[in-house]
Write a protein that holds these residues in place. Structure first.
Motif, PDB file in Angstrom:
ATOM      1  N   ALA A 156       0.831  -1.208   0.000  1.00  0.00           N
ATOM      2  CA  ALA A 156       0.000   0.000   0.000  1.00  0.00           C
ATOM      3  C   ALA A 156       0.866   1.259   0.000  1.00  0.00           C
ATOM      4  O   ALA A 156       0.572   2.231  -0.712  1.00  0.00           O
ATOM      5  CB  ALA A 156      -0.929  -0.007   1.216  1.00  0.00           C
ATOM      6  N   LEU A 157       1.948   1.252   0.786  1.00  0.00           N
ATOM      7  CA  LEU A 157       2.865   2.393   0.794  1.00  0.00           C
ATOM      8  C   LEU A 157       3.544   2.559  -0.557  1.00  0.00           C
ATOM      9  O   LEU A 157       3.779   3.687  -1.013  1.00  0.00           O
ATOM     10  CB  LEU A 157       3.910   2.214   1.893  1.00  0.00           C
ATOM     11  N   SER A 158       3.846   1.445  -1.200  1.00  0.00           N
ATOM     12  CA  SER A 158       4.466   1.506  -2.529  1.00  0.00           C
ATOM     13  C   SER A 158       3.530   2.134  -3.551  1.00  0.00           C
ATOM     14  O   SER A 158       3.963   2.914  -4.407  1.00  0.00           O
ATOM     15  CB  SER A 158       4.868   0.090  -2.959  1.00  0.00           C
ATOM     16  N   LEU A 159       2.245   1.776  -3.454  1.00  0.00           N
ATOM     17  CA  LEU A 159       1.262   2.377  -4.357  1.00  0.00           C
ATOM     18  C   LEU A 159       1.199   3.888  -4.187  1.00  0.00           C
ATOM     19  O   LEU A 159       1.101   4.638  -5.164  1.00  0.00           O
ATOM     20  CB  LEU A 159      -0.125   1.771  -4.095  1.00  0.00           C
ATOM     21  N   ALA A 160       1.229   4.329  -2.937  1.00  0.00           N
ATOM     22  CA  ALA A 160       1.145   5.761  -2.674  1.00  0.00           C
ATOM     23  C   ALA A 160       2.412   6.483  -3.117  1.00  0.00           C
ATOM     24  O   ALA A 160       2.357   7.557  -3.733  1.00  0.00           O
ATOM     25  CB  ALA A 160       0.881   6.002  -1.184  1.00  0.00           C
TER      26      ALA A 160
END
Length: 259
Positions: A45-49
């Motif tokens: 999820a952090l990578s997506l952001a």
């Protein structure tokens, strides 16, 4: 101050329990390709952001959502009020609305695909179908519930039809209209994801479908987490708007007291 901290603690406690159960089930299955653990999903999820992919998809989905929702409000509120106050409009349309309302927006997808192909028109149409009926029904209920004494008093004071509409009927029906708008927005968010899964070339729903085709369960769950977060934030924002528009209904706190 303490009263504000307590609800936050409740939220954190509940979230901690959910994450613990999630981690336990993931460890028990020991199949990360089916159910990854919360840490792996959080990193994804952090990578997506950080990559900007989240915000690109969200911008596209938000544009569709606002376009379809605005159209549903523009159609649903006047139509609902007309049905609530004019008997022949209600007799003319009530049966049609009650017949169309139970039909899921998903059921319209084959027809919409034939008409529009894979384009923005499909998710916008499905969101509109999902949103317009709650708005119509709540506006209709609010218009019907206007006290006859209020209308009689307005007539005694010389108010014409247009003035009664703006100064009596609309304010009296506003609580129902706001509730319908809030319900419709939540339903619209769910309809948007479903519509983009099958009938759009981009957006949040499309991203979930693409991740599923790649077999990346971690990425799928990361998108699902964001869908839940943004859905919750939408509801919080709508509750705030509802409290400001109809404080006498929801009990808005002003200056430490409840109105």
């Amino acid at each position: 101050m303490i009263a504000r901290i307590v609800p936050v603690w409740f939220y954190l406690r509940t979230m901690g329990v959910v994450l613990l159960i999630w981690w336990a089930v993931s460890a028990w299955l020991n199949r990360p390709y089916l159910l990854p653990d919360p840490l792996a999903v959080g990193i994804e999820a952090l990578s997506l952001a950080s990559s900007g992919e989240l915000f690109d998809a969200l911008a596209v989905s938000t544009e569709r959502l606002l376009a379809a929702y605005s159209l549903a409000v523009a159609v649903g509120v006047p139509l609902g009020i007309a049905m609530g106050r004019i008997w022949f409009v209600n007799d003319l349309l009530d049966w049609l609305i009650e017949m169309l309302r139970p039909i899921s927006g998903i059921a319209w997808i084959p027809i919409l695909l034939v008409i529009f192909g894979i384009s923005n028109a499909i998710p916008i149409s499905i969101i509109f179908i999902a949103a317009v009926f709650p708005i119509i029904l709540n506006a209709q209920a609010g218009a019907k519930a206007v006290e006859p004494n209020l209308l009689g008093a307005a007539e005694v004071l010389g108010a014409g039809r247009l003035r009664k509409l703006w100064q009596v009927i609309l304010p009296a029906a506003l609580p129902n209209i706001v509730i319908g708008a809030r319900i419709a927005f939540s339903v619209s968010w769910m309809a948007l994801i479903v519509a983009e899964l099958v009938g759009a070339p981009n957006g949040v729903g499309y991203a979930i479908g693409f991740a599923q085709e790649l077999g990346r369960a971690t990425l799928v769950l990361a998108w699902i987490v964001y869908i839940g977060i943004f859905g919750y934030l939408i509801d919080v924002a709508l509750r705030w708007v509802q409290a400001r528009l109809t404080p006498w209904v929801v009990g808005l706190k002003v200056g430490g007291t409840t109105t």
